[in-house]
Scaffold this active site. Structure first.
Site, PDB file in Angstrom:
ATOM      1  N   THR A  37     -14.644  33.203 -36.279  1.00 59.12           N
ATOM      2  CA  THR A  37     -14.937  33.842 -34.981  1.00 59.12           C
ATOM      3  C   THR A  37     -13.815  34.814 -34.611  1.00 59.12           C
ATOM      4  O   THR A  37     -14.067  35.955 -34.196  1.00 59.12           O
ATOM      5  CB  THR A  37     -15.087  32.781 -33.868  1.00 59.12           C
ATOM      6  OG1 THR A  37     -16.135  31.897 -34.231  1.00 59.12           O
ATOM      7  CG2 THR A  37     -15.405  33.415 -32.523  1.00 59.12           C
TER       8      THR A  37
ATOM      9  N   TRP B 213     -13.823  37.784 -37.000  1.00 64.37           N
ATOM     10  CA  TRP B 213     -14.947  38.691 -36.732  1.00 64.37           C
ATOM     11  C   TRP B 213     -14.560  39.719 -35.659  1.00 64.37           C
ATOM     12  O   TRP B 213     -14.974  40.881 -35.723  1.00 64.37           O
ATOM     13  CB  TRP B 213     -16.161  37.878 -36.257  1.00 64.37           C
ATOM     14  CG  TRP B 213     -17.358  38.737 -35.943  1.00 64.37           C
ATOM     15  CD1 TRP B 213     -18.316  39.172 -36.806  1.00 64.37           C
ATOM     16  CD2 TRP B 213     -17.714  39.286 -34.658  1.00 64.37           C
ATOM     17  NE1 TRP B 213     -19.235  39.952 -36.151  1.00 64.37           N
ATOM     18  CE2 TRP B 213     -18.897  40.037 -34.830  1.00 64.37           C
ATOM     19  CE3 TRP B 213     -17.159  39.206 -33.384  1.00 64.37           C
ATOM     20  CZ2 TRP B 213     -19.528  40.696 -33.780  1.00 64.37           C
ATOM     21  CZ3 TRP B 213     -17.779  39.878 -32.334  1.00 64.37           C
ATOM     22  CH2 TRP B 213     -18.950  40.601 -32.537  1.00 64.37           C
ATOM     23  N   HIS B 214     -13.739  39.287 -34.712  1.00 63.37           N
ATOM     24  CA  HIS B 214     -13.380  40.198 -33.626  1.00 63.37           C
ATOM     25  C   HIS B 214     -12.462  41.326 -34.079  1.00 63.37           C
ATOM     26  O   HIS B 214     -12.404  42.376 -33.427  1.00 63.37           O
ATOM     27  CB  HIS B 214     -12.718  39.425 -32.471  1.00 63.37           C
ATOM     28  CG  HIS B 214     -13.708  38.727 -31.593  1.00 63.37           C
ATOM     29  ND1 HIS B 214     -14.220  37.497 -31.915  1.00 63.37           N
ATOM     30  CD2 HIS B 214     -14.299  39.097 -30.440  1.00 63.37           C
ATOM     31  CE1 HIS B 214     -15.075  37.132 -30.972  1.00 63.37           C
ATOM     32  NE2 HIS B 214     -15.149  38.077 -30.070  1.00 63.37           N
ATOM     33  N   GLY B 215     -11.743  41.138 -35.146  1.00 59.60           N
ATOM     34  CA  GLY B 215     -10.883  42.222 -35.609  1.00 59.60           C
ATOM     35  C   GLY B 215     -10.037  41.796 -36.789  1.00 59.60           C
ATOM     36  O   GLY B 215      -9.729  40.613 -36.961  1.00 59.60           O
TER      37      GLY B 215
END
Lengths: 372, 467
Positions: free
Chosen positions: B313, B316-318
């Site tokens: 998670t 996935w954001h960066g």
């Protein structure tokens, strides 16, 4: 609520939404593009040039967005809506650093850029070294406080550290004669909508300068008649985008001023001391000595002496200089923002025994590298 | 193209909406697909091909999965689809992160790739993956029409910032959706609420955070205000985009899932993640956590599952360690809450639970907002008085005062307060009637305010004007 009413409301909402979107689309497509924004004093973006390279690099779309924002119909009115949203809905204290108290517009200038002041003093010293080092020229200097100086503290806004600024200027120009101006002005002495001082309010400033320069003359209201020009929108008017009253620009005139000739070395033409038609132009303050000019000479054939005054100046001196002319046959105005120090000698010869006055406002001294 | 731009709002959107309304039903998907392609092409001319390629890959793999279902080769197209989708995502999003870390760890000198991140790739990749997995599991019907599938993948309302729409939730609507004035009106209202959140609240909060970030003017108070402003900004930014997506989807006859449910009202971190970016949380739950065994496994495996899901998670954001630690930060709280903290919290008055959540969420967004762990450490140190910063200064106080109403309004709009107020009005017949008509003025007013704010974006005054 009945089903029918609900349906009417739904229809009105959707139709209103689409109406606004399509209405602006059509208006934007069919309204001719503007070339300049008077309120921001800049050229507006034009439709970007189309090329395959621009298209695939994404530059075309990026430029189109800039164009779409700049050329949006009713742009200035929408900026007004935005300004009131900030002031009246969000209760923000300023909008783009502009604040308004009793219909008077001010701009916050913060913080003090000490390097900028040092750099400006470096430019002063360079000019003195190049032109007045081994001459009989007498050198004077003063610093004009910006409008925020008289308002920020009392209204709770940020401002420069003025004490430090003045201290820095004085310590670096200690060999020359300082002319204090802060005690001669109040916030009411500046225009409502502009950063500049009102010529009507600066006779005490002119008198102190004349006195310090030992001209032996003093000015009074009786020496002048006045001409008032309504509908003056100062530079803060456009930036603020608020519905505040416009200013009236009033200037002093008399026989001496009317007989002055002003020579613009840039265009090599004579220009009027006052150009009343400029009041409703892009910058209404251009009424005074044609606005921003690199090098001007005001010649006074009726002067009581042959003395020459050189003012190293900004726009504040445009309204001040005509008042100082009585005693001088020639007043040279040099704006170092537009004219490099080394280049001055190519354009004009300065007298060996002239009076030299360095006079800038605090906003200019706080901008790093503003002088060429 | 951003929703919060003049080009979108006053050029692209009216043309698309009107065209969509006037073409016959059989052409509506074509209009949506072509407009979505143009929408994407505007921001990412070259990567448009990548997006279409990704859609084509998902479409073909869906067909193959369906064809080979119930055979011993069933998993082959599934694995192939995953490899291609994740391969593209890894290549474009994570290559440089891996290279940087390899270089740092092995003291090697691999040159970084000159790649920009294709906008929306993180969203549409998850959509394509969920589709193929759903077809494999039998949870979604295979789509045999490429135009319909490409329309789903590229649908511009949700292409750039979600919500992550699962194919199975819109599979009927892709080919057979109905349009009603009620849906369109609801869509318009939702879109405008999102626009208000993004353009008026989030953008102004961003300006406050940026203004306070001035290096020479930092103070303990300013660091706290930056973190609070950013915490509010990211919520309004993200949930505003989701509202706009859901609203536009509704206008076109789609019913996208909700993505935010007033997350700052949560009383635990677990609850926060049930209310924050719901489409992402449920995606990871359904396609990672549960397939790994969820919580119906031994403690060590459950522990592993939590770590894997929250590592991913965050990642996935960066592509940076900050985001990985941001994900693991939540893993820690979720583990603690599951083990004992949850029980403690349930015994506390709600007020303390809210403080607990808001405090740790605020810290999490400090981590999220910084470029490096070092910067996060310095920021945190400053917040807690360890950086020899003054408690406050004139600069901070001025801007806090100037933005105080915005901050209070933002806090109010981060709660369902406005809905409660309107519910109160609805109790009185006369007031309810007035309110229902007043709304017809409020929504256009929002649009005009947003337009004013967007147009003001190009404000760029010149004090001295010389042509």
């Amino acid at each position: 609520m009945s089903n029918k009413t609900a349906k009417i409301q739904q229809f009105l909402l959707v139709a209103g939404f689409l109406g606004i979107l399509v209405g602006f689309l059509v208006a934007n497509l069919f309204t001719p593009d503007q070339t300049i924004s008077k309120s921001e004093r800049r050229k507006l973006k034009t439709m970007p040039q189309f090329s395959t390279e621009n298209l695939f690099s994404g530059q075309y779309f990026s430029e189109f967005e800039d164009y779409a924002m700049d050329q949006f119909v009713l742009r200035d009115s929408l900026r007004t809506v935005n300004a009131y949203m900030k002031y009246a809905l969000l209760f923000q204290k300023d909008n783009n650093d502009i604040y308004v108290v009793n219909n008077r517009l001010y701009k916050m200038e913060y913080p003090l850029n000490e390097q900028a002041v040092d750099k400006a003093m470096e430019a002063y010293r360079k000019l003195i070294q190049n032109y007045f080092a081994d001459t009989k020229a007498k050198i004077y200097y003063g610093v004009i406080p910006d409008k925020n100086y008289y308002a920020a503290d009392s209204y709770g806004y940020l401002s420069l550290d003025y004490d430090l600024l003045y201290e820095k200027v004085q310590s670096q120009m200690k060999d020359y004669t300082y002319i204090e101006l802060r005690d001669l002005l109040t916030r009411e002495d500046y225009y409502y909508t502009d950063l500049h001082w009102d010529q009507q309010a600066i006779l005490p400033v002119a008198n102190r300068i004349l006195e310090t320069l030992q001209t032996g003359s003093a000015l009074s209201f009786e020496d002048f008649s006045t001409v008032s020009l309504p509908n003056f929108r100062g530079s803060y008017y456009g930036q603020a985008a608020l519905l505040v009253p416009q200013d009236t620009l009033t200037y002093f005139t008399n026989d001496i001023i009317e007989n002055l000739t002003v020579y613009d070395y840039e265009t090599r033409k004579e220009i009027p001391v006052y150009d009343a038609s400029a009041v409703t132009g892009v910058d209404g303050y251009n009424v005074f000595l044609g606005g921003p000019k690199a090098l001007l000479e005001i010649r006074n054939s009726n002067a009581k002496s042959d003395r020459q005054l050189v003012i190293i100046r900004d726009s504040f001196s445009s309204s001040l200089a005509p008042l100082l002319c009585t005693e001088y046959s020639s007043v040279i105005l040099i704006d170092l923002r537009y004219l490099a120090t080394d280049y001055i000698k190519n354009l004009i010869e300065l007298e060996e025994d002239c009076d030299v006055l360095f006079l800038h406002n605090t906003l200019i001294l706080n901008q790093y590298g503003i002088f060429k | 193209m951003l929703f919060s731009s003049v080009s979108f709002l006053y050029y692209f959107l009216p043309i698309v909406l009107i065209t969509y309304l006037i073409v016959p039903n059989k052409l509506k998907n074509l209009v949506l697909f072509l407009s979505s392609l143009f929408f994407y092409f505007w921001g990412e001319p070259i990567y448009s091909l990548l997006m279409v390629g990704s859609a084509l890959s998902g479409y073909l793999h869906g067909l193959l999965v369906e064809k080979l279902k119930n055979t011993k080769y069933a998993k082959v197209p599934l694995i192939s689809a995953l490899l291609i989708s994740l391969g593209l995502l890894c290549f474009f999003k994570y290559s440089n992160f891996f290279l940087e870390n390899i270089n740092a760890f092995f003291r090697s000198d691999f040159a970084l790739l000159k790649l920009s991140l294709p906008i929306g790739i993180s969203f549409y990749t998850l959509q394509v993956i969920s589709y193929v997995i759903d077809v494999y599991r039998g949870d979604a019907k295979v789509q045999t029409n490429f135009l319909s599938f490409a329309t789903y993948v590229s649908l511009f309302p949700q292409l750039l910032a979600g919500p992550i729409v699962r194919y199975r939730t819109v599979q009927e609507e892709i080919d057979h959706r109905t349009h009603s004035m009620e849906d369109m009106a609801l869509g318009v209202k939702r879109f405008l609420r999102g626009l208000f959140k993004k353009c008026i609240l989030a953008n102004t909060l961003a300006l406050l955070a940026k203004t306070l970030q001035t290096e020479a003017e930092l103070s303990v108070l300013s660091l706290w205000m930056i973190s609070i402003a950013f915490t509010l900004q990211i919520y309004f930014d993200f949930s505003g985009y989701s509202d706009m997506a859901i609203g536009l989807g509704r206008f076109f006859g789609f019913h996208f899932m909700e993505n935010f449910d007033f997350p700052y009202l949560s009383k635990s971190i677990s609850e926060f993640w049930r209310r924050w970016h719901i489409s992402l949380g449920t995606w990871f739950r359904d396609y990672i956590y549960i397939p790994l065994g969820g919580n119906r496994v031994s403690f060590p495996k459950w522990f592993r599952n939590i770590l894997v899901v929250w590592f991913l998670t965050g990642f996935w954001h960066g592509a940076s360690w900050n985001f990985i630690f941001w994900g693991l930060y939540f893993a820690l709280f979720l583990l603690l809450e599951k083990l004992f903290l949850g029980k403690w919290l349930s015994r506390l008055p709600a007020f303390f639970c809210h403080i607990y959540v808001l405090f740790f969420i605020n810290i999490s967004f400090v981590l999220f907002n910084q470029d490096t762990l070092g910067a996060f450490g310095s920021f945190l140190k400053g917040m807690f008085g360890g950086a020899s910063l003054p408690l406050t200064n004139a600069y901070t106080l001025y801007y806090v005062r100037s933005y105080l109403v915005l901050l209070l309004l933002s806090v109010f709009f981060a709660t369902p307060g406005i809905y409660k107020l309107t519910a109160l009005l609805q109790r009185n017949k006369v007031l309810a009637n007035i309110y229902s008509w007043a709304r017809l003025l409020v929504y256009p007013a929002i649009l005009i305010l947003v337009t004013a704010s967007l147009v003001n974006g190009s404000f760029n005054p010149f004090l001295y004007f010389r042509f």
